[in-house]
Design an enzyme around this catalytic site. Structure first.
Site, PDB file in Angstrom:
ATOM      1  N   ARG A   1      -2.460 -23.593   1.440  1.00  0.00           N
ATOM      2  CA  ARG A   1      -2.579 -22.152   1.694  1.00  0.00           C
ATOM      3  C   ARG A   1      -1.306 -21.383   1.348  1.00  0.00           C
ATOM      4  O   ARG A   1      -1.182 -20.201   1.663  1.00  0.00           O
ATOM      5  CB  ARG A   1      -2.957 -21.926   3.170  1.00  0.00           C
ATOM      6  CG  ARG A   1      -4.328 -22.472   3.529  1.00  0.00           C
ATOM      7  CD  ARG A   1      -4.509 -22.661   5.028  1.00  0.00           C
ATOM      8  NE  ARG A   1      -3.699 -23.775   5.530  1.00  0.00           N
ATOM      9  CZ  ARG A   1      -3.746 -24.230   6.792  1.00  0.00           C
ATOM     10  NH1 ARG A   1      -4.563 -23.662   7.664  1.00  0.00           N
ATOM     11  NH2 ARG A   1      -2.977 -25.237   7.176  1.00  0.00           N
TER      12      ARG A   1
ATOM     13  N   GLU B   1      -1.150 -17.615   0.201  1.00  0.00           N
ATOM     14  CA  GLU B   1      -1.959 -16.595   0.871  1.00  0.00           C
ATOM     15  C   GLU B   1      -1.246 -15.243   0.953  1.00  0.00           C
ATOM     16  O   GLU B   1      -1.781 -14.228   0.557  1.00  0.00           O
ATOM     17  CB  GLU B   1      -2.372 -17.068   2.255  1.00  0.00           C
ATOM     18  CG  GLU B   1      -3.516 -16.253   2.813  1.00  0.00           C
ATOM     19  CD  GLU B   1      -4.306 -17.031   3.860  1.00  0.00           C
ATOM     20  OE1 GLU B   1      -5.429 -17.418   3.555  1.00  0.00           O
ATOM     21  OE2 GLU B   1      -3.782 -17.240   4.970  1.00  0.00           O
TER      22      GLU B   1
ATOM     23  N   ASP C   1       1.658 -22.704  12.053  1.00  0.00           N
ATOM     24  CA  ASP C   1       0.244 -23.035  12.245  1.00  0.00           C
ATOM     25  C   ASP C   1      -0.252 -23.909  11.094  1.00  0.00           C
ATOM     26  O   ASP C   1      -1.038 -24.830  11.298  1.00  0.00           O
ATOM     27  CB  ASP C   1      -0.611 -21.779  12.338  1.00  0.00           C
ATOM     28  CG  ASP C   1      -2.068 -22.155  12.479  1.00  0.00           C
ATOM     29  OD1 ASP C   1      -2.414 -22.680  13.547  1.00  0.00           O
ATOM     30  OD2 ASP C   1      -2.836 -21.985  11.517  1.00  0.00           O
ATOM     31  N   HIS C   2       0.223 -23.601   9.906  1.00  0.00           N
ATOM     32  CA  HIS C   2      -0.232 -24.365   8.747  1.00  0.00           C
ATOM     33  C   HIS C   2       0.375 -25.764   8.708  1.00  0.00           C
ATOM     34  O   HIS C   2      -0.156 -26.653   8.055  1.00  0.00           O
ATOM     35  CB  HIS C   2       0.066 -23.592   7.456  1.00  0.00           C
ATOM     36  CG  HIS C   2      -0.770 -22.363   7.321  1.00  0.00           C
ATOM     37  ND1 HIS C   2      -0.733 -21.532   6.232  1.00  0.00           N
ATOM     38  CD2 HIS C   2      -1.682 -21.798   8.162  1.00  0.00           C
ATOM     39  CE1 HIS C   2      -1.591 -20.525   6.394  1.00  0.00           C
ATOM     40  NE2 HIS C   2      -2.169 -20.665   7.565  1.00  0.00           N
TER      41      HIS C   2
ATOM     42  N   PHE D   1       0.940 -33.113  14.126  1.00  0.00           N
ATOM     43  CA  PHE D   1       2.342 -33.082  14.550  1.00  0.00           C
ATOM     44  C   PHE D   1       3.127 -31.979  13.844  1.00  0.00           C
ATOM     45  O   PHE D   1       2.836 -31.641  12.702  1.00  0.00           O
ATOM     46  CB  PHE D   1       3.012 -34.430  14.246  1.00  0.00           C
ATOM     47  CG  PHE D   1       2.317 -35.579  14.901  1.00  0.00           C
ATOM     48  CD1 PHE D   1       2.492 -35.817  16.256  1.00  0.00           C
ATOM     49  CD2 PHE D   1       1.450 -36.386  14.190  1.00  0.00           C
ATOM     50  CE1 PHE D   1       1.831 -36.869  16.881  1.00  0.00           C
ATOM     51  CE2 PHE D   1       0.787 -37.436  14.805  1.00  0.00           C
ATOM     52  CZ  PHE D   1       0.968 -37.678  16.155  1.00  0.00           C
TER      53      PHE D   1
HETATM   54  C1  HEM Z   1      -1.290 -11.856   6.608  1.00  0.00           C
HETATM   55  C2  HEM Z   1      -1.265 -12.909   7.329  1.00  0.00           C
HETATM   56  C3  HEM Z   1      -2.432 -13.831   7.578  1.00  0.00           C
HETATM   57  C4  HEM Z   1      -3.579 -13.984   6.854  1.00  0.00           C
HETATM   58  C5  HEM Z   1      -4.011 -13.251   5.596  1.00  0.00           C
HETATM   59  C6  HEM Z   1      -4.349 -15.003   7.537  1.00  0.00           C
HETATM   60  C7  HEM Z   1      -5.583 -15.434   7.118  1.00  0.00           C
HETATM   61  C8  HEM Z   1      -6.302 -16.441   7.708  1.00  0.00           C
HETATM   62  C9  HEM Z   1      -7.593 -16.876   7.288  1.00  0.00           C
HETATM   63  C10 HEM Z   1      -8.391 -16.290   6.133  1.00  0.00           C
HETATM   64  C11 HEM Z   1      -7.970 -17.885   8.100  1.00  0.00           C
HETATM   65  C12 HEM Z   1      -9.299 -18.627   8.066  1.00  0.00           C
HETATM   66  C13 HEM Z   1     -10.312 -17.826   8.822  1.00  0.00           C
HETATM   67  C14 HEM Z   1     -11.634 -18.519   8.973  1.00  0.00           C
HETATM   68  O1  HEM Z   1     -12.413 -18.518   8.035  1.00  0.00           O
HETATM   69  O2  HEM Z   1     -11.901 -19.079  10.054  1.00  0.00           O
HETATM   70  C15 HEM Z   1      -6.901 -18.111   9.020  1.00  0.00           C
HETATM   71  C16 HEM Z   1      -6.882 -19.101   9.957  1.00  0.00           C
HETATM   72  C17 HEM Z   1      -5.875 -19.252  10.882  1.00  0.00           C
HETATM   73  N1  HEM Z   1      -4.784 -18.434  11.059  1.00  0.00           N
HETATM   74 FE1  HEM Z   1      -4.259 -16.908   9.884  1.00  0.00          FE
HETATM   75  N2  HEM Z   1      -3.660 -15.443   8.620  1.00  0.00           N
HETATM   76  C18 HEM Z   1      -2.489 -14.748   8.692  1.00  0.00           C
HETATM   77  C19 HEM Z   1      -1.521 -14.860   9.654  1.00  0.00           C
HETATM   78  C20 HEM Z   1      -1.578 -15.712  10.739  1.00  0.00           C
HETATM   79  C21 HEM Z   1      -0.629 -15.757  11.807  1.00  0.00           C
HETATM   80  C22 HEM Z   1       0.571 -14.836  11.932  1.00  0.00           C
HETATM   81  C23 HEM Z   1      -1.023 -16.756  12.650  1.00  0.00           C
HETATM   82  C24 HEM Z   1      -0.425 -17.271  13.951  1.00  0.00           C
HETATM   83  C25 HEM Z   1       0.639 -16.847  14.534  1.00  0.00           C
HETATM   84  C26 HEM Z   1      -2.227 -17.332  12.095  1.00  0.00           C
HETATM   85  C27 HEM Z   1      -2.927 -18.367  12.650  1.00  0.00           C
HETATM   86  C28 HEM Z   1      -4.081 -18.916  12.117  1.00  0.00           C
HETATM   87  C29 HEM Z   1      -4.722 -20.104  12.625  1.00  0.00           C
HETATM   88  C30 HEM Z   1      -4.261 -20.965  13.804  1.00  0.00           C
HETATM   89  C31 HEM Z   1      -5.833 -20.332  11.831  1.00  0.00           C
HETATM   90  C32 HEM Z   1      -6.772 -21.540  11.903  1.00  0.00           C
HETATM   91  C33 HEM Z   1      -6.207 -22.627  10.998  1.00  0.00           C
HETATM   92  C34 HEM Z   1      -7.134 -23.799  10.787  1.00  0.00           C
HETATM   93  O3  HEM Z   1      -7.166 -24.695  11.639  1.00  0.00           O
HETATM   94  O4  HEM Z   1      -7.836 -23.852   9.766  1.00  0.00           O
HETATM   95  N3  HEM Z   1      -2.535 -16.670  10.933  1.00  0.00           N
HETATM   96  N4  HEM Z   1      -5.899 -17.200   8.771  1.00  0.00           N
END
Ligand code: HEM
Ligand code: NAG
Ligand code: NAG
Ligand code: NAG
Length: 701
Positions: free
Chosen positions: A361, A364, A221-222, A291
């Protein structure tokens, strides 16, 4: 007028021209435009000049700091939107009715405000230079007719029009008392408390997949998306009312946090400098290239890319830490002083600063840092071999050829090994299917609903515990299990606690946490999503919901319709897609009407198809996005001409397990890193894991 329009459409190339939404005569005087602009400029810059106060920085502010190019654009877009907001407010007061910006301003005036704000007329000149062999770092010109498709800092794609409370800018839920289908939208924190948070239940284990499946999801995703947040951040830590760019998460009366505070901070996503002549609707941007191109390894801007390279090496290497090593294998470079957490009791001389990588990130959580590190090691390993194979290649060619291979491996592991497990085989066939070549009419840009809702399905599969395992894949005697929050922003836990191997073994040898509708998300994330320096709490579920409203995402039912599914109109309809009477009851109690259900929550509640980890709606949205990322990528690894047939064949033999074998001390792995595996029966010795043969890259010229 016609002349202006032609110029506008040719220059502001990345939005569809629909200038008819403007009135030709303008309702606001010039002086008002100037004064509103000046006021906005001051507001935004005053907020920014308060600067980056480490005492106030919490993990989001830290981890979500975009690169300077992005910050510049985001500042301009904020000034632009703030000016429009002020004009609208003042004119509405004067005319005693609520006016839309498009009624107030001519297209030319809007463009002038965009100019004043510093929004570039176009992020790109519109024509691409002579084509090279390698993808650009930002993704620009991947599509030669639409150079910004998929490029860093361009807008997120809208698959359905945004729904803002005022049509243009205000999030859903901004105005207290506003009703939808007769009901007020529930506070996101209330939804989180009632539907998501659940403390006592043990997290069930996934019967088919490993912990690696979860962490690859976050990692990839990142690579794909990063939505930057507004620059005036520190202000939002001090207010509980809605005031740009703050949209705090209100805490309901009966909440366990309600004694200590009345809101959690929330920063609106930065607006984008797009749409100045379309509906003037706020749009968000993606600050990284869409991409699947290993931008997580190499960055999405030339400046970042350069800082990550080892420019003194003749072998096209990436820079690594000069300070620490993991039993002879390198760590990511680090930059200090940083806000990463330190080992308790350690002195200033023993600080372990945050790692730096292609994506900011990276710190994290530990497994994410581990994956980033693996790929930098793999780059340097491959680069060294290519250099020996092709002694005449210069550093630049070696670097680019290696980058190309690493990008291809990201694509293969994601599309072949990861996506089918998430969506299920059937949905994969339906929405993605076999590769059929590059299609220049496909826009690969990440869509707003994908990054803001669908791909955040992964948040409910996060395990509250990170184990660390020893050589026999059992609980490590020296390095105990960590709670999730102990793994946030703690690079010292790699450097001082056994390196990558104990974590990697756990990612391979432990099952993923299983999402189920009764237990959507681990309590650590809803209650204790840790902050760095301030004693505050954050709630990831609430953030996801609030983010969807911030972005004006349409509701669950509209997305069902978008995907061709029937709208859910009644409890029995809901029962059919959700399958659990208890969840149906709760969701109806909370929302009142199915149309009001936030898409992230609705998608998660759907019962997954067998063999899938997402319900039908998210399978559709993820499937469409993944297909666009493949078909719309001129450098997709399977596209004829990108690699030679022999190279393609070799790339396919490679795997994530092989990358682990080649770049860590782990000597036994399952063949598929994403399958749940028990040690020793499901593991093979690294000697038996197929590997690509780099002979196919020998230059015979
Ligand atoms: C411990 C693991 C994880 C932490 C601490 C975490 C934390 C976060 C945080 C803080 C955000 C921003 C939230 C906001 O303010 O809108 C975020 C965004 C996101 N996370 Fe996670 N996440 C984790 C795991 C995952 C996993 C496993 C996935 C997908 C399989 C994922 C997919 C996403 C996506 C797609 C975004 C939006 C990204 C963007 O366009 O900025 N994350 N996550
Ligand atoms: C905006 O700036 C460009 C130069 O960057 C100029 O050519 C254009 O005329 C300006 N538009 C308006 C409406 O002032
Ligand atoms: C760059 O590469 C050289 C070897 O080519 C090595 O000695 C040096 O430590 C590397 N520097 C960094 C920052 O990785
Ligand atoms: C791994 O740890 C277990 C106990 O947790 C121990 O019995 C086993 O001997 C250890 N294996 C190795 C190779 O150290």
């Amino acid at each position: 007028m016609a002349g202006v329009l032609t110029r506008l459409t040719s220059v502001l190339m990345f939005c569809a021209a629909s200038t008819d939404s403007f009135h030709s005569s303008q309702l606001v005087p010039e002086s008002l435009i100037i004064s509103s602009f000046q006021e906005s400029l001051q507001t935004v810059d005053a907020a920014a000049s308060r600067g980056f106060d480490p005492q106030l920085s919490h993990m989001y502010a830290l981890s979500r700091r975009p690169a300077s190019e992005t910050q510049h654009l985001s500042r301009s877009a904020e000034i632009f939107h703030l000016t429009l907001g002020l004009l609208k407010e003042k004119a509405s007061r004067r005319h005693e009715r609520s006016l839309a910006v498009s009624e107030l301003l001519s297209a030319e005036a809007a463009e002038r405000i965009a100019n004043l704000s510093g929004c570039p007329r176009a992020l790109h000149p519109g024509t691409c230079a002579k084509d090279g062999k390698y993808r650009s770092i930002s993704g620009v010109c991947n599509n030669r007719k639409n150079p910004l498709w998929g490029a860093a800092n361009a807008g997120l794609a809208r698959w359905l029009p945004a729904e803002y409370e005022d049509g243009e800018n205000q999030p859903k839920g901004w105005n207290a008392g506003r009703r939808y289908r007769g009901f007020q939208l529930p506070l996101v924190r209330e939804v989180s408390n009632k539907m998501v948070g659940s403390s006592s239940m043990a997290v069930p284990e996934d019967s088919s997949y490993s912990q690696m499946l979860v962490d690859w999801g976050q990692y990839i995703d990142h690579d794909i998306s990063f939505t930057p947040q507004s620059s005036g951040r520190s202000r939002c830590l001090q207010t509980c009312s809605n005031a740009e760019p703050c949209f705090p998460v209100q805490i309901p009366k009966d909440d366990k946090l309600s004694g200590s505070k009345s809101c959690l901070p929330f920063f609106r996503s930065s607006p984008a400098c797009v749409n100045v002549h379309a509906a003037l609707q706020r749009q968000q941007m993606n600050s990284v290239s869409s991409f699947i191109d290993a931008s997580s390894v190499y960055g999405s801007s030339a400046a970042l890319e350069e800082s990550l390279r080892n420019l003194s090496s003749a072998e096209g290497l990436l820079a690594v830490s000069g300070q620490y090593s993991d039993g002879g294998r390198p760590y990511l470079p680090s930059a200090g002083p940083s806000a990463c957490l330190q080992e308790p009791g350690s002195g200033p001389a023993e600080r372990v600063e945050c790692f730096t990588a292609g994506d900011s990130r990276v710190n994290e959580i530990l497994p994410l840092s581990v994956l980033h590190t693996l790929w930098v090691r793999e780059h340097n390993r491959l680069a060294g071999r290519l250099a020996r194979l092709n002694p005449r290649w210069g550093s630049e060619v070696i670097y680019q050829e290696t980058r190309k291979i690493i990008g291809a491996l990201h694509q293969i592991i994601t599309m072949r090994d990861y996506v089918p497990k998430i969506m299920g085989r059937e949905a994969f066939e339906e929405y993605i299917g076999p590769y059929s070549g590059y299609d220049e009419s496909v826009n690969p840009s990440v869509s707003n609903v994908f990054s803001t809702a669908a791909f955040r399905f992964g948040h409910v599969t996060i395990s509250p515990i990170l184990r660390r395992l020893n050589e026999s894949f059992q609980e490590h005697q020296r390095f105990s299990s960590l709670s999730l929050q102990q793994t946030f922003f703690s690079p010292w836990r790699l450097v001082r606690e056994g390196g990558l191997d104990p974590v990697l073994r756990a990612l391979l040898g432990r099952p993923a946490a299983l999402q189920n509708q009764e237990h959507l998300m681990t309590e650590d994330l809803t209650q204790r999503l840790l902050v760095l320096n301030i004693p505050d709490s954050l709630d990831l579920a609430a953030l996801n919901l609030q983010r969807g409203r911030d972005h004006g995402l349409p509701g669950y039912n509209d997305w069902r319709a978008f995907c061709g599914f029937g709208r859910v109109e009644s409890r029995s309809d809901l029962m059919e897609v959700v399958g659990s009477g208890d969840s149906v009851q709760k969701v109806m109690d909370v929302y009142g009407h199915p149309d009001n259900i936030d898409v992230w929550l609705g998608g998660l509640l759907e019962r997954p198809a067998s063999g899938a980890r997402t319900g039908p709606l998210f399978a559709c949205l993820i499937g469409k996005q993944m297909k666009a990322l493949r078909e719309g990528d001129r450098f997709w690894w399977e596209r004829p001409g990108v690699f030679s047939p022999k190279q393609r064949q070799e790339l396919q033999t490679h795997s994530l397990s092989r990358v682990i074998c080649d770049n860590s001390g782990v000597t036994e792995v399952p063949l598929d890193a994403f399958r749940r595996s028990s040690y020793p029966e499901d593991f093979v010795s690294c000697g038996n894991v197929p590997s690509m043969d780099l002979e196919a890259w020998r230059d015979h010229l």
